[in-house]
Design a protein around this motif. Structure first.
Motif: not given
Length: 748
Positions: A552-559, A587-588
């Protein structure tokens, strides 16, 4: 009963110049019997009534009253309104029956948000939950376009409340399924009476009038001879369609048995009425052969069948022919001028409970005070309101004096709402021994607030499973601007290939929240930008040691995304263009552990050539920077994206794709509903690249032949695809498309 021509007939003859007034006989014209025209039901076969009317006109046979059932009521009411047979033929043959009965073309009027909303592929059924009860729509086929077509046919006489006051007295026959009796409709809204007479049970929703629930009159009186005699007739001209011998029926299916049982009721009441005809009446039976009741595309053929049948009864009809001057006088007396245009003083929308009328006013385009309108413009506006998806039907009427006309729209909200349930399935074979299936359910509750907020929940089980919930909230009255939060959990299985061999399969899991802001551009385009944050996992189920995995890893993104869609249908479009452009930037932010930027685009125009279809497809994407998680790698391959390759056979971060497809229509299953079978040929080329040289494909070229179409179970596709120097593969899919992992999925 017999009548004499009144003095005004002689005056009309004199004014038309057929005979000088001084030469008219001083004695009244000879008496003649009153003729009642009876037009039976028969769906599309009822086009034959027009051919009969044309022969009556040629032979100069007058008609004094008209009685009709179902399609006979549609043609009969139009004729009784004073429309000459030639004009009726033009009006009926100009009807686009695919739009009128099958709803084809309605997608052009849908708001873009509804076009892009989840929808079933395998059926169009809606179920509802209201006041704790499970409900269904009262008809399988939407009747809005049918009602609008009827209103156009009799637009100039809809305000005539008594059918005796039409150019010819008229009666429509319906069946009251509450009182189990025949209902003779002789007053009210003429268009509503026609619609009630045509309401085939289970197919079209019934018409409710007080305590009566009205459906197709054919159940009680498909050939209403006795009604015509009571109305006016000394002589009856009856037009009907005897059923051909069905032959042996030893192996009837349940559906066939129910149909034959219903037909037996109709045939029994037909024979009782036909047996009541005497030697003075005229029996015009139209042989129909293999002509189906739903084959509205064959209406011109039906007209000729009617003409032929009427000519076969020519000797009997000529007994009632009038001399030319007298017939011209009769025709002049019943011809009604068509006042087709009106200047609006006011527009009203009434009857809504949940839906805000203020929003509905913003959807109208051509019906504003001061505009000059006609029946077709009004129908187009009603259909635009209906395309919003909130109503069972949208009625309308004109009231007020000619100098101050008031147009009133009367939308009826879906009685099985506001909670709507839809179910769907998809099935696909990738060319291996595996068969993939998806089962899906969607729940939607609309107009939760005055701005039109809509709550949607989705559940899918299969190779790709998910549960999701989102809330679409318009920000302005016209619903141009909106926000849409969403939460979802997805779990899906994907395979990893090397040189065409499967070397691993993964289970991916994603849990995320998302918030979008967007703008709708009418019915054609939508733009949105949003932020999505969640956690992803890639679990290696089977495969070679050392292949990548991801806990499990966190992915935060603008789309950001822009969609343009003018296709007539989603599955196998014959015209229109689809464009999808999107940009992702991770991005972080908010604890994100990934860093990448991706851009993708797709353009797919389709063109119609006499029922055949030609399409172009261009797509591609690129990793602009960073490292893409395994779950976000782009895939290429599958029956819909690259036939001959299995889904996900090409996987990477940079790709391009180009293809062309030609579909030749082979046969129509139900042309009224756009259900046809096509033979197709497709050429495609593409390339997938990745940071890993192991996954670079080089440029691939492919060709495929297919058998495809739209069916009652949804779209199907059988394809034999060949990728040069790679593989030959037979693949199949029906119903809801199985995801193939790229932006090309949004085409379907």
């Amino acid at each position: 009963m017999r009548i004499k021509y009144p003095l005004w007939v002689a005056f009309v003859i004199a004014m038309t110049g057929s005979a000088p007034a001084a030469e008219l006989p001083e004695s009244p014209p000879a008496e003649r019997p009153r003729i009642g025209l009876v037009l039976g039901g028969g769906g599309a076969k009822g086009g034959a009534h027009i051919g009969v009317l044309k022969v009556l006109e040629e032979l100069r046979v007058p008609v004094d009253c008209v009685v009709g059932t179902s399609m006979g009521a549609l043609v009969g009411a139009t004729f009784a309104s004073g429309t000459p047979p030639a004009d009726i033929e033009r009006l009926i043959t100009d009807i686009n029956w695919g739009e009128t009965v099958g709803g084809l073309g309605s997608r052009d009027r849908m708001p873009i948000e509804r076009k892009l909303s989840p929808r079933p592929y395998s059926n169009s059924l809606e179920f509802g939950i209201k006041e704790g009860e499970f409900r269904t729509a009262s008809g399988l086929v939407a009747s809005q376009n049918i009602e609008d077509t009827i209103r156009i046919l009799v637009s100039d006489t809809r305000e005539t409340r008594r059918f005796d006051d039409l150019a010819m007295p008229f009666r429509a026959i319906a069946t009251d399924i509450v009182g189990s009796e025949m209902v003779i409709l002789d007053r009210g809204d003429l268009a509503v009476a026609m619609r009630a007479s045509m309401a085939i049970p289970g197919v079209f929703s019934p018409v409710v009038q007080g305590d009566k629930v009205l459906v197709d009159g054919g159940l009680m009186r498909n050939i209403p001879v006795d009604v015509a005699r009571d109305l006016c007739a000394d002589v009856v001209i009856a037009v009907w369609f005897p059923e051909p011998d069905p032959g042996p029926m030893n192996d009837l299916s349940p559906v066939s048995a129910m149909y034959r049982s219903l037909l037996a009721m109709v045939i029994a009441n037909e024979h009782a009425q036909i047996d009541s005809l005497n030697e003075n009446d005229v029996n015009i039976s139209v042989p129909i052969g293999d002509f189906g009741s739903a084959e509205f595309n064959r209406v011109p053929e039906a007209i000729e069948l009617g003409r032929t049948a009427a000519n076969a009864a020519r000797d009997s009809l000529q007994r009632y022919a009038l001399p030319e001057p007298e017939f011209r006088a009769w025709r002049a007396a019943i011809d009604m001028p068509r006042a087709t245009e009106h200047v609006l003083a006011e527009v009203r929308i009434t009857g809504t409970n949940r839906v805000d009328p203020t929003f509905l006013y913003t959807q109208l385009q051509n019906t504003v005070p001061g505009e000059t309108i006609d029946a077709r413009k009004i129908a187009a506006e009603a259909e635009r309101l209906y395309a919003l998806g909130e109503f069972d039907r949208v009625g309308h009427r004109l009231t007020g004096p000619a100098s101050a006309r008031v147009l009133e729209f009367q939308p009826v909200e879906k009685p099985w709402g506001p909670d709507i349930l839809q179910f769907d399935f998809g099935l696909a074979s990738t060319g291996d021994s595996e068969l993939h299936a998806n089962l899906r359910a969607d729940h939607t509750r609309s107009w939760i607030n005055s701005r039109g907020g809509r709550w949607h929940n989705g559940l899918q089980l299969g190779r790709r499973s998910f549960i999701s919930s989102d809330f679409y909230q318009p920000l302005d009255t016209a619903q141009r601007f909106f926000v849409q939060p969403r939460a979802a959990f997805e779990r899906y299985i994907e395979d990893l290939y090397l040189d065409g061999d499967r070397i691993a399969d993964y289970t991916f899991q994603e849990a995320y929240g998302q918030f979008d802001f967007g703008v709708n551009f009418g019915t054609r385009a939508q733009a949105r930008i949003g932020l999505r944050s969640g956690r992803t996992e890639a679990d290696l189920r089977t495969g070679l040691p050392g292949l990548p995995e991801a806990t499990w890893q966190t992915d935060t993104r603008l789309h950001a995304q822009f969609i343009y869609d003018t296709r007539n249908v989603v599955s196998l479009p014959t015209h229109g263009t689809f464009v999808n452009l999107r940009y992702l930037q991770s991005e972080a932010w908010f604890g994100g552990e990934t860093d990448y930027r991706i851009v993708e685009g797709l353009v797919a125009p389709s063109y119609n050539f006499g029922g055949d279809s030609f399409s172009l497809i261009f797509g591609g994407g690129a990793l602009l920077s960073g490292d893409v998680p395994l779950s976000e790698q782009i895939e290429l391959g599958g029956i819909r994206t690259f036939p001959g390759l299995r889904p996900g056979e090409l996987r990477g971060t940079d790709y391009w794709f180009a293809g062309t497809r030609y579909l030749r229509r082979l046969t129509d299953l139900q042309p009224v509903f756009g259900q046809s079978v096509y033979a197709g040929i497709r050429l495609q080329a593409g390339e997938m690249r990745s940071d890993s040289a192991l996954l670079d494909s080089g440029t691939l070229y492919g060709i495929s032949g297919s058998l495809t179409g739209r069916t009652p179970l949804g779209p199907f596709l059988l394809s034999l695809g060949y990728v040069i120097d790679e593989a030959l593969r037979l693949q199949f899919t029906i119903g809801r498309p199985i995801s193939e992992g790229s932006i090309l999925d949004t085409l379907h």
